[in-house]
Design a protein around this motif. Structure first.
Motif, short mmCIF file in Angstrom:
data_model
loop_
_atom_site.label_atom_id
_atom_site.label_comp_id
_atom_site.label_asym_id
_atom_site.label_seq_id
_atom_site.Cartn_x
_atom_site.Cartn_y
_atom_site.Cartn_z
N ILE A 1 -42.51 -0.63 5.91
CA ILE A 1 -43.72 -0.83 6.71
C ILE A 1 -44.65 -1.75 5.93
O ILE A 1 -44.88 -1.57 4.73
N ALA A 2 -45.16 -2.76 6.62
CA ALA A 2 -46.02 -3.74 5.96
C ALA A 2 -47.12 -4.19 6.91
O ALA A 2 -46.98 -4.14 8.13
N GLU A 3 -48.22 -4.62 6.33
CA GLU A 3 -49.32 -5.14 7.13
C GLU A 3 -48.90 -6.45 7.78
O GLU A 3 -48.20 -7.27 7.18
N ALA A 4 -49.32 -6.65 9.03
CA ALA A 4 -49.05 -7.88 9.76
C ALA A 4 -50.36 -8.42 10.30
O ALA A 4 -51.37 -7.72 10.34
N ASP A 5 -50.33 -9.68 10.74
CA ASP A 5 -51.55 -10.32 11.22
C ASP A 5 -52.20 -9.55 12.36
O ASP A 5 -53.42 -9.46 12.45
N ASP A 6 -51.36 -9.00 13.25
CA ASP A 6 -51.89 -8.30 14.42
C ASP A 6 -51.55 -6.82 14.43
O ASP A 6 -51.40 -6.21 15.47
N GLY A 7 -51.40 -6.23 13.23
CA GLY A 7 -51.13 -4.80 13.17
C GLY A 7 -50.30 -4.42 11.96
O GLY A 7 -50.57 -4.85 10.84
N ALA A 8 -49.27 -3.63 12.20
CA ALA A 8 -48.36 -3.20 11.13
C ALA A 8 -46.93 -3.41 11.61
O ALA A 8 -46.62 -3.19 12.78
N ARG A 9 -46.08 -3.85 10.70
CA ARG A 9 -44.71 -4.20 11.07
C ARG A 9 -43.71 -3.20 10.48
O ARG A 9 -43.76 -2.90 9.27
N LEU A 10 -42.84 -2.72 11.32
CA LEU A 10 -41.77 -1.81 10.92
C LEU A 10 -40.47 -2.59 10.84
O LEU A 10 -40.13 -3.34 11.75
N THR A 11 -39.75 -2.44 9.74
CA THR A 11 -38.42 -3.02 9.60
C THR A 11 -37.45 -1.91 9.26
O THR A 11 -37.67 -1.15 8.31
N LEU A 12 -36.39 -1.79 10.04
CA LEU A 12 -35.39 -0.76 9.84
C LEU A 12 -34.05 -1.42 9.57
O LEU A 12 -33.63 -2.31 10.32
N GLU A 13 -33.38 -1.00 8.50
CA GLU A 13 -32.05 -1.49 8.18
C GLU A 13 -31.06 -0.33 8.20
O GLU A 13 -31.31 0.71 7.59
N HIS A 14 -29.97 -0.53 8.91
CA HIS A 14 -28.91 0.48 8.96
C HIS A 14 -27.65 -0.19 8.41
O HIS A 14 -27.12 -1.13 9.00
N SER A 15 -27.19 0.28 7.26
CA SER A 15 -26.04 -0.33 6.60
C SER A 15 -24.86 0.63 6.58
O SER A 15 -25.02 1.84 6.45
N HIS A 16 -23.68 0.05 6.73
CA HIS A 16 -22.46 0.86 6.80
C HIS A 16 -21.32 0.11 6.14
O HIS A 16 -21.17 -1.10 6.30
N THR A 17 -20.52 0.84 5.38
CA THR A 17 -19.32 0.29 4.76
C THR A 17 -18.11 1.06 5.25
O THR A 17 -18.10 2.29 5.23
N GLY A 18 -17.11 0.33 5.74
CA GLY A 18 -15.93 0.99 6.28
C GLY A 18 -14.75 0.03 6.37
O GLY A 18 -14.76 -1.07 5.77
N GLU A 19 -13.78 0.41 7.14
CA GLU A 19 -12.56 -0.38 7.31
C GLU A 19 -12.86 -1.67 8.09
O GLU A 19 -13.54 -1.64 9.12
N ALA A 20 -12.37 -2.77 7.59
CA ALA A 20 -12.55 -4.04 8.29
C ALA A 20 -11.81 -4.01 9.61
O ALA A 20 -10.67 -3.53 9.70
#
Length: 224
Positions: free
Chosen positions: A115-134
């Motif tokens: 979560i970070a401050e943005a020009d017009d509010g606050a910005r949420l960034t979500l990362e979903h990472s997964h490691t598995g079979e190609a």
């Protein structure tokens, strides 16, 4: 930062704008028989960093837009999302970030929220990472939309909470039968198909996976 009820956008207005309000990204790395994927969703909300942090960590507020969450919600604690994933909170740096394991259907992946401050509010960034079979069958069949559409629906709930002053649908199965909701699911799935193609998936494969994902979420065959 508050908005009076009379000037708030309606849920229909939030829904109509939501697909374009989210920035989506996908990174795919293949090493031998192993595939590592990182899905990213980011959106700016008209609120403060402190309020957005509370909305994403306070179980009372999480239940309004996301789902009931229980457990020891602190660093090293275990959490449980009702009817969904559980896991361990691995890092927590209020009000800027946290990360956790995402344990679901006998698989373990990782989720990080910033979560970070943005020009017009606050910005949420979500990362979903997964490691598995190609080229695992499930990935080939549905691609990133399998989880991406679900996260898009969650961010829609957050937008309703922070913008419209409401929250998640009381009955998501009923909600998804509405014309507007179906259009949103199709738009989300299409965008994840485009992200997959941009990440190197053959275009025809990415489009076909997006169509199957749409059919899955809408409870219909991809040709309907």
């Amino acid at each position: 930062m508050t908005t009076s009820d009379s000037s708030r956008p309606t849920e229909d207005q939030v829904l109509a704008a939501q697909a374009d309000a989210v920035d989506r990204g996908l990174n795919i790395t293949v090493e031998g028989d192993t595939q590592h994927t990182v899905q990213t969703l980011s959106q700016t909300y008209p609120t403060t960093v402190a309020d957005l942090w509370e909305a994403c960590t306070d179980p009372v507020r999480l239940e309004r837009w996301f789902a009931p969450v229980s457990g020891d919600l602190e660093l090293g604690g275990r959490y449980q999302i009702e009817g969904n994933a559980s896991g361990t909170i691995e890092t927590c740096e209020p009000p800027e970030s946290y990360s956790l394991t995402w344990e679901f259907a006998e698989g373990i992946s990782h989720v990080a929220v910033r979560i970070a401050e943005a020009d017009d509010g606050a910005r949420l960034t979500l990362e979903h990472s997964h490691t598995g079979e190609a080229n695992a069958d499930f990935w080939v069949q549905f691609g990133p939309g399998a989880t991406g559409v679900g996260w898009d629906i969650s961010l829609l709930g957050l937008a309703n909470h922070l913008v419209a002053g409401t929250g998640r649908p009381a009955d998501e199965n009923e909600w998804v039968t509405s014309v507007q909701a179906q259009e949103f699911v199709r738009a989300s799935s299409t965008r994840w198909g485009e992200a997959s193609a941009a990440a190197g998936t053959p275009v025809d494969q990415a489009r076909a996976a997006a169509e199957r994902t749409t059919g899955f979420y809408l409870g219909q065959s991809p040709t309907e």
